[in-house]
Design an enzyme around this catalytic site. Structure first.
Site, short mmCIF file in Angstrom:
data_model
loop_
_atom_site.label_atom_id
_atom_site.label_comp_id
_atom_site.label_asym_id
_atom_site.label_seq_id
_atom_site.Cartn_x
_atom_site.Cartn_y
_atom_site.Cartn_z
N GLY A 109 -11.92 -20.53 3.09
CA GLY A 109 -11.72 -19.51 3.91
C GLY A 109 -12.33 -18.83 4.81
CB THR B 77 -3.57 -4.29 6.77
OG1 THR B 77 -3.47 -5.76 6.00
CG2 THR B 77 -2.65 -3.99 7.20
CB THR C 99 -11.00 -23.07 12.30
OG1 THR C 99 -9.43 -23.17 12.15
CG2 THR C 99 -11.63 -22.93 13.70
CB SER D 216 -1.37 0.47 1.45
OG SER D 216 -2.06 -0.45 1.15
N GLY E 98 -11.61 -15.35 6.82
CA GLY E 98 -11.78 -14.46 7.28
C GLY E 98 -11.83 -13.77 7.25
CG ASN F 205 -11.52 -21.64 7.20
OD1 ASN F 205 -10.86 -21.00 6.56
ND2 ASN F 205 -11.96 -21.35 8.16
N GLY G 50 -4.89 -11.74 -7.96
CA GLY G 50 -5.48 -10.84 -6.33
C GLY G 50 -4.96 -9.22 -7.56
CE LYS H 268 -8.07 -5.65 5.75
NZ LYS H 268 -8.24 -6.85 4.49
CE1 TYR I 32 -0.12 -8.53 -2.84
CE2 TYR I 32 -2.58 -8.84 -2.38
CZ TYR I 32 -1.26 -8.21 -2.13
OH TYR I 32 -0.76 -7.99 -0.87
CG ASP J 280 -10.41 -5.83 1.12
OD1 ASP J 280 -9.27 -5.09 0.44
OD2 ASP J 280 -10.10 -5.92 2.26
P1 NAP Z 1 -7.60 -13.81 8.13
O1 NAP Z 1 -8.26 -12.96 8.13
O2 NAP Z 1 -5.83 -13.75 8.30
O3 NAP Z 1 -8.17 -15.54 7.55
C1 NAP Z 1 -6.78 -15.97 6.83
C2 NAP Z 1 -7.94 -17.36 6.13
O4 NAP Z 1 -6.45 -18.06 5.65
C3 NAP Z 1 -8.56 -17.98 7.28
O5 NAP Z 1 -10.08 -18.54 6.85
C4 NAP Z 1 -7.21 -19.18 7.37
O6 NAP Z 1 -7.96 -20.61 8.38
C5 NAP Z 1 -6.88 -19.73 6.44
N1 NAP Z 1 -5.77 -20.12 6.56
C6 NAP Z 1 -4.36 -19.65 7.05
N2 NAP Z 1 -3.21 -20.55 6.82
C7 NAP Z 1 -3.73 -22.52 6.40
C8 NAP Z 1 -2.95 -22.61 6.07
N3 NAP Z 1 -2.08 -23.35 6.53
N4 NAP Z 1 -4.15 -23.82 6.00
C9 NAP Z 1 -5.19 -23.32 5.46
N5 NAP Z 1 -5.77 -22.25 5.43
C10 NAP Z 1 -4.95 -21.50 6.44
O7 NAP Z 1 -6.83 -12.97 6.61
P2 NAP Z 1 -7.25 -12.27 5.39
O8 NAP Z 1 -8.03 -10.78 5.76
O9 NAP Z 1 -9.15 -12.42 5.41
O10 NAP Z 1 -6.89 -12.18 3.98
C11 NAP Z 1 -6.81 -13.50 2.99
C12 NAP Z 1 -5.54 -14.32 1.75
O11 NAP Z 1 -6.71 -12.71 0.59
C13 NAP Z 1 -4.43 -13.30 2.01
O12 NAP Z 1 -3.80 -14.33 1.22
C14 NAP Z 1 -4.53 -11.36 1.61
O13 NAP Z 1 -2.66 -10.99 1.36
C15 NAP Z 1 -5.33 -12.40 0.86
N6 NAP Z 1 -6.32 -11.03 0.65
C16 NAP Z 1 -6.17 -10.28 -1.03
C17 NAP Z 1 -6.79 -9.03 -0.96
C18 NAP Z 1 -6.27 -8.06 -2.43
O14 NAP Z 1 -6.98 -7.37 -2.67
N7 NAP Z 1 -5.80 -8.92 -3.52
C19 NAP Z 1 -7.94 -8.04 -0.74
C20 NAP Z 1 -7.97 -9.38 0.75
C21 NAP Z 1 -6.72 -10.46 1.10
P3 NAP Z 1 -8.71 -20.42 9.93
O15 NAP Z 1 -9.41 -19.94 10.07
O16 NAP Z 1 -8.52 -22.01 10.44
O17 NAP Z 1 -7.25 -19.44 10.63
#
Ligand code: NAP
Length: 295
Positions: free
Chosen positions: A132, A68, A159, A23, A134, A157, A254, A72, A233, A108
């Site tokens: 996912g 971030t 979890t 960012s 999150g 997911n 992404g 959030k 991305y 987002d």
């Molecule tokens: P978050 O709230 O921390 O959620 C992470 C998710 O990933 C949860 O569902 C978690 O599962 C799962 N996870 C993490 N490590 C894992 C593993 N080793 N095996 C299986 N599942 C796993 O993060 P977020 O904000 O949602 O972001 C998620 C992804 O989206 C990131 O890579 C982020 O960079 C990307 N993103 C991209 C953009 C964009 O503009 N392109 C925007 C937002 C986010 P649990 O529930 O079991 O912990």
């Protein structure tokens, strides 16, 4: 970079960790290209300091900031007002300081919609799988229900409890009933994935530096009629997308999501359109540098 003056306006991002965020690069470049008198700084803020940091925003007259991981959702208790999207999703990624009133937005959703809408004929009204649970998954599910009338949303997911919580949340908030939730990955999932017109990865699995990981490793899950969208991305094409593409699926990364959510935040703070193409090219250059460093 512009010269900093007594009235240069401050923007930034709050998160922890923050060192991998693109960012600051995106916004400072856009400000520079448009010759706007702002500066955008990264702030590494742990949860214990979040409230004080927000008081600082008001005291210092910071114009706005991005939010971030991991703030959030928790930031919402410190803000004065929200956009409809932020309220429905229960997460904020952009805050505008409107003369001491802090207003939370979720840009987002805009970025996600811009990425999906171009391919909507392939999945509108069909079954969609989201991996996912999150913040990103929340924004994706909100966007899907609001704009693409899925016949069913399957949430998968690691979890299972979090997937079930999300299902309950959207049933209540948006009156959408047709959910299924699974833990990663029961044997019957191959059929579920095969029958999904759109598969979305909203986890961090496969993100740099773990580029050899993928949330789905079953080739039979993919087919030519599908769209597979990875919010990751970095790398530009994740292992998931490479695999889906080799089975003939349409793939979306992404990067456009990242640029479009940033452009929406930028407009909220400055009132100006971000020069999207220049920013996207800059990011591709940066991401290719990361790739070379790994190779
Ligand atoms: P978050 O709230 O921390 O959620 C992470 C998710 O990933 C949860 O569902 C978690 O599962 C799962 N996870 C993490 N490590 C894992 C593993 N080793 N095996 C299986 N599942 C796993 O993060 P977020 O904000 O949602 O972001 C998620 C992804 O989206 C990131 O890579 C982020 O960079 C990307 N993103 C991209 C953009 C964009 O503009 N392109 C925007 C937002 C986010 P649990 O529930 O079991 O912990």
């Amino acid at each position: 970079m512009n010269t900093i003056k007594y009235d240069t306006k401050l923007l930034g991002i709050f998160g922890h960790p923050i060192k991998h965020s693109f960012s600051p690069l995106i916004h400072n470049k856009a400000l520079d290209l448009l010759n706007l008198d702002y500066i955008y700084l990264p702030f590494d803020i742990g949860s214990v300091n979040l409230h004080d940091a927000i008081k600082g925003v008001i005291a210092l007259g910071v114009r706005g900031f991005n939010v971030t991981i991991p703030h959030k959702e928790t930031i919402m208790e410190y803000l004065h007002d929200f956009s409809d999207e932020a309220t429905m999703i229960g997460a904020v990624n952009t805050v505008v300081n409107d003369m001491g009133r802090l207003i939370g937005y979720n840009t987002d959703v805009f970025g996600i919609n811009e990425s999906l809408v171009k391919h909507k004929e392939k999945f509108i009204g069909e079954q969609i799988t989201v991996i996912g649970s999150g913040g990103a998954a929340r924004a994706v599910i909100f966007c899907l229900i609001r704009n693409f009338r899925p016949s069913q949303i399957v949430i998968v997911n690691r979890t299972e409890q979090r997937a079930n919580n999300l299902k309950r949340y959207f049933k209540q908030k948006m009156r959408f009933e047709n959910f299924k939730a699974y833990e990663l990955f029961p044997p019957e999932i191959t059929e579920v994935l095969k029958d999904s017109a759109l598969i979305v990865n909203a986890t961090s699995v496969g993100m740099h530096p773990d580029v050899d990981d993928s949330p789905i490793n079953i080739r039979q899950a993919f087919n030519k009629k599908q769209v597979v969208y990875d919010l990751i991305y970095n790398p530009i094409k994740s292992k998931l997308l490479l695999m889906a593409e080799s089975e003939g699926a349409t793939v979306i990364n992404g990067l456009d999501t990242l640029v479009n959510q940033a452009a929406k935040s930028f407009k909220l703070w400055t009132g100006k359109e971000m020069p999207i193409n220049e920013i996207k090219n800059l990011l591709i250059e940066e991401l290719n540098k990361t790739k070379k460093a790994v190779d």
